[in-house]
Design a protein around this motif. Structure first.
Motif, PDB file in Angstrom:
ATOM      1  N   LEU A 107       0.977  -1.104  -0.001  1.00  0.00           N
ATOM      2  CA  LEU A 107      -0.104  -0.207   0.002  1.00  0.00           C
ATOM      3  C   LEU A 107       0.828   1.277  -0.134  1.00  0.00           C
ATOM      4  O   LEU A 107       0.412   2.213  -0.227  1.00  0.00           O
ATOM      5  CB  LEU A 107      -1.015   0.037   1.010  1.00  0.00           C
ATOM      6  N   TYR A 108       2.098   1.122   0.492  1.00  0.00           N
ATOM      7  CA  TYR A 108       2.906   2.348   0.582  1.00  0.00           C
ATOM      8  C   TYR A 108       4.255   2.415  -0.241  1.00  0.00           C
ATOM      9  O   TYR A 108       4.786   3.039  -0.067  1.00  0.00           O
ATOM     10  CB  TYR A 108       3.447   2.625   2.106  1.00  0.00           C
ATOM     11  N   CYS A 109       4.030   1.317  -1.098  1.00  0.00           N
ATOM     12  CA  CYS A 109       5.104   1.345  -2.079  1.00  0.00           C
ATOM     13  C   CYS A 109       5.466   2.601  -2.926  1.00  0.00           C
ATOM     14  O   CYS A 109       4.600   3.239  -3.262  1.00  0.00           O
ATOM     15  CB  CYS A 109       4.979   0.308  -3.354  1.00  0.00           C
ATOM     16  N   HIS A 110       6.813   3.024  -2.957  1.00  0.00           N
ATOM     17  CA  HIS A 110       7.104   4.465  -3.386  1.00  0.00           C
ATOM     18  C   HIS A 110       7.606   4.026  -4.801  1.00  0.00           C
ATOM     19  O   HIS A 110       8.047   5.170  -5.448  1.00  0.00           O
ATOM     20  CB  HIS A 110       8.283   4.837  -2.697  1.00  0.00           C
ATOM     21  N   ASN A 111       7.573   2.867  -5.477  1.00  0.00           N
ATOM     22  CA  ASN A 111       8.006   2.534  -6.878  1.00  0.00           C
ATOM     23  C   ASN A 111       6.825   1.678  -7.461  1.00  0.00           C
ATOM     24  O   ASN A 111       7.454   0.557  -8.029  1.00  0.00           O
ATOM     25  CB  ASN A 111       9.406   1.782  -6.787  1.00  0.00           C
ATOM     26  N   PRO A 112       5.670   2.008  -7.669  1.00  0.00           N
ATOM     27  CA  PRO A 112       4.666   0.912  -8.094  1.00  0.00           C
ATOM     28  C   PRO A 112       4.956   0.686  -9.522  1.00  0.00           C
ATOM     29  O   PRO A 112       4.595  -0.169 -10.202  1.00  0.00           O
ATOM     30  CB  PRO A 112       3.298   1.649  -8.044  1.00  0.00           C
ATOM     31  N   ASP A 113       5.885   1.556 -10.198  1.00  0.00           N
ATOM     32  CA  ASP A 113       6.135   1.269 -11.518  1.00  0.00           C
ATOM     33  C   ASP A 113       7.034   0.263 -11.766  1.00  0.00           C
ATOM     34  O   ASP A 113       7.291  -0.008 -12.869  1.00  0.00           O
ATOM     35  CB  ASP A 113       6.972   2.869 -12.267  1.00  0.00           C
TER      36      ASP A 113
END
Length: 265
Positions: free
Chosen positions: A56-62
């Motif tokens: 939920l807090y991923c800073h690199n969903p790419d």
């Protein structure tokens, strides 16, 4: 182990890569030099694409989708890292294979770790959630000096809410690393209202303290620096109204780990 590349050329490779009988390639999101966040010293970090978790807090969903990366040869990655070898070595740093989740591409990750260690002489680190730890062969782990392991929650329901996956595979991998005597830096993200319950932190701390191979715990504050990426990908960032933890909350969490004899920073 070596494989024949030409009439007069051989190259040492991981056993897994040798099985492929072809140059090792993988899906790479990017690479970068970093200091202090991806292992000790200045490090050459290779970020691989693809991840089975949807934190939920991923800073690199790419990095979640493997097809979002660029097909890249191990030769190209090693050649880039070699440019900085002397500078990295002088800083007491090394090379880290990260993601995404590098164990989604275990052959390619193993090839990079092996060559970073044996060709470039660098300290090596594997940055993983541990969910796919069963894919890490003993040969791959022999080429790893340090594992950066995330345990995102002790409460099973919270872990699944945060990641979309079960916790058990990560705990099994952590125990395997302990049995092998592999050094681990554990990371725990403190998210107010989600992972900050005292009993949740105490569960992670008790487990980490029981392993005997956790040399450091990084208690990391939740932040929203990746929210823009979620928006750019037209994804719903459900934690947009969640605050970052206070200094007092961070200190309290670190104290729980320290009470178990762990070095918490």
């Amino acid at each position: 182990m070596t494989v024949l590349l030409g009439s007069n050329t051989t190259r040492a490779v991981t056993p897994a890569a040798a099985v492929t009988r072809r140059p090792s390639e993988g899906s790479v999101h990017s690479w970068d030099l970093s200091t202090g966040v991806d292992g000790p010293g200045t490090r050459f970090v290779t970020f691989l694409s693809g991840c089975p978790l949807t934190c939920l807090y991923c800073h690199n969903p790419d990095t979640w989708k493997m097809r979002g990366g660029k097909r890249t040869s191990a030769d190209d990655v090693i050649a880039e890292a070699a440019k900085y070898r002397r500078f990295i070595a002088a800083s007491g740093g090394g090379a880290t294979v990260s993601g995404g989740e590098p164990l989604l591409q275990p052959v390619f990750s193993g090839e990079l770790l092996h060559r970073m260690k044996h060709e470039l002489g660098l300290h090596t680190a594997l940055d993983t959630s541990g969910f796919l730890g069963a894919r890490a062969t003993d040969a791959l782990l022999r080429d790893v000096d340090l594992v950066l392991l995330d345990i995102k929650s002790w409460d099973r329901d919270t872990y699944r809410k945060v990641t979309g996956r079960p916790l058990r595979p990560t705990l099994d991998f952590a125990q395997r690393l302990a049995d092998l005597g592999k050094e681990v830096h554990l990371r725990f993200v403190l998210v107010p209202g989600l992972t900050d319950a005292r009993e949740n932190i105490e569960g992670v701390a008790a487990f980490a303290g029981s392993l005997g191979n956790v040399s450091r715990v990084d208690v990391l504050p939740f932040h929203k620096l990746g929210e823009g990426k979620w928006q750019a990908l037209d994804m719903n960032f459900t934690l947009r109204d969640t605050p970052s933890p206070t200094a007092e909350q961070m200190a309290g969490a670190r104290a729980i780990f320290a009470a178990r004899g762990l070095t918490a920073v």
